[in-house]
Design a protein around this motif. Sequence first.
Motif, PDB file in Angstrom:
ATOM      1  N   LEU A  25     -54.861 -63.014  61.865  1.00 20.33           N
ATOM      2  CA  LEU A  25     -53.552 -62.590  62.097  1.00 20.33           C
ATOM      3  C   LEU A  25     -52.847 -62.094  60.631  1.00 20.33           C
ATOM      4  N   SER A  26     -53.562 -62.882  59.616  1.00 18.28           N
ATOM      5  CA  SER A  26     -52.925 -62.679  58.166  1.00 18.28           C
ATOM      6  C   SER A  26     -53.698 -61.149  57.541  1.00 18.28           C
ATOM      7  N   ARG A  27     -54.954 -61.449  57.877  1.00 19.64           N
ATOM      8  CA  ARG A  27     -55.748 -60.189  57.007  1.00 19.64           C
ATOM      9  C   ARG A  27     -55.759 -59.028  57.803  1.00 19.64           C
ATOM     10  N   VAL A  28     -55.976 -59.273  58.993  1.00 16.26           N
ATOM     11  CA  VAL A  28     -56.107 -57.779  59.929  1.00 16.26           C
ATOM     12  C   VAL A  28     -55.027 -57.208  60.478  1.00 16.26           C
ATOM     13  N   ALA A  29     -54.315 -58.035  61.138  1.00 16.93           N
ATOM     14  CA  ALA A  29     -53.039 -57.780  61.848  1.00 16.93           C
ATOM     15  C   ALA A  29     -51.796 -57.660  60.742  1.00 16.93           C
ATOM     16  N   GLU A  30     -52.015 -58.373  59.484  1.00 10.34           N
ATOM     17  CA  GLU A  30     -50.975 -58.474  58.549  1.00 10.34           C
ATOM     18  C   GLU A  30     -49.754 -58.673  58.868  1.00 10.34           C
ATOM     19  N   VAL A  31     -49.632 -59.872  59.892  1.00  8.93           N
ATOM     20  CA  VAL A  31     -48.301 -60.318  60.219  1.00  8.93           C
ATOM     21  C   VAL A  31     -47.813 -61.186  59.229  1.00  8.93           C
ATOM     22  N   ARG A  32     -46.350 -60.955  59.203  1.00  6.95           N
ATOM     23  CA  ARG A  32     -45.557 -61.611  58.355  1.00  6.95           C
ATOM     24  C   ARG A  32     -44.943 -62.789  58.815  1.00  6.95           C
ATOM     25  N   PHE A  33     -45.143 -64.002  58.642  1.00  8.00           N
ATOM     26  CA  PHE A  33     -44.984 -65.152  59.195  1.00  8.00           C
ATOM     27  C   PHE A  33     -43.713 -65.842  58.329  1.00  8.00           C
ATOM     28  N   PRO A  34     -42.595 -66.479  58.898  1.00  7.07           N
ATOM     29  CA  PRO A  34     -41.959 -67.315  58.063  1.00  7.07           C
ATOM     30  C   PRO A  34     -42.519 -68.082  57.108  1.00  7.07           C
TER      31      PRO A  34
END
Length: 239
Positions: A25-34
């Motif tokens: 989620l963080s490295r590939v999809a690069e989703v910005r979470f709260p």
Amino acid sequence: MSGVLVHMVFDVLAWVAAAAAALWLSRVAEVRFPATRTDLPYVAAVVAGAALGAYVFGTLNFWLSGQVGIARSIEGAVAGGILGVELYKRSAGIRARTGARFALPLAVGIAIGRIGCFLAGIEDFTYGTPTGAPWGHDFGDGVLRHPVQLYESAAMAAFAVAYLLGVRRRNRFVIENGFYLAVGYYGAQRFLWEFFKPYGVLIGPFTIFHILSAAILVYAAVMIATAPTPRVLDDRAFA
């Protein structure tokens, strides 16, 4: 391979898969979470709460079901982790919501971990009640039972797929409230499967996990209902 060893292997696989989901989620999809927290007191609150909840609720259910010994519960761990974090945040004056990035890891971890419960056999005490359904499974005592572990595994896998679709569609509500959606869904489906388990009841027809499932569902509903309006980000927030 003994049931205990099988369970341990799948516990490790569940943790590895959960970590992989978080990294994806963080490295590939690069989703910005709260914003979340990774400081030691926060992590300690999660770990201590989850461990205490797992053993307290698992053992209480064991005793209520006429068993002797110590047991663990994944639902107890979820509830204990939530309580530990919320108490820590209140004591530290933290108002931010910090669980968003854990939605997919939680769903994936439970989906895989429950397969281990299924393969562990009769000694694991996570099997269902006897059934005449064609998919009934013999866990080692010659009785066909509901494979409730697989019901739960399939349900959480379905949530993981739905969550990923929401992420891919850049749905900020799903991303920012993912953890509450995950635990609320978990509580709802777990409440249902409890009717197919041979556990001792606590109140009327309800087991201790019915009560815990309802509490988790209420918690999730309140947190979603009081959530701030999702932030609008540009396309660069996603891969």
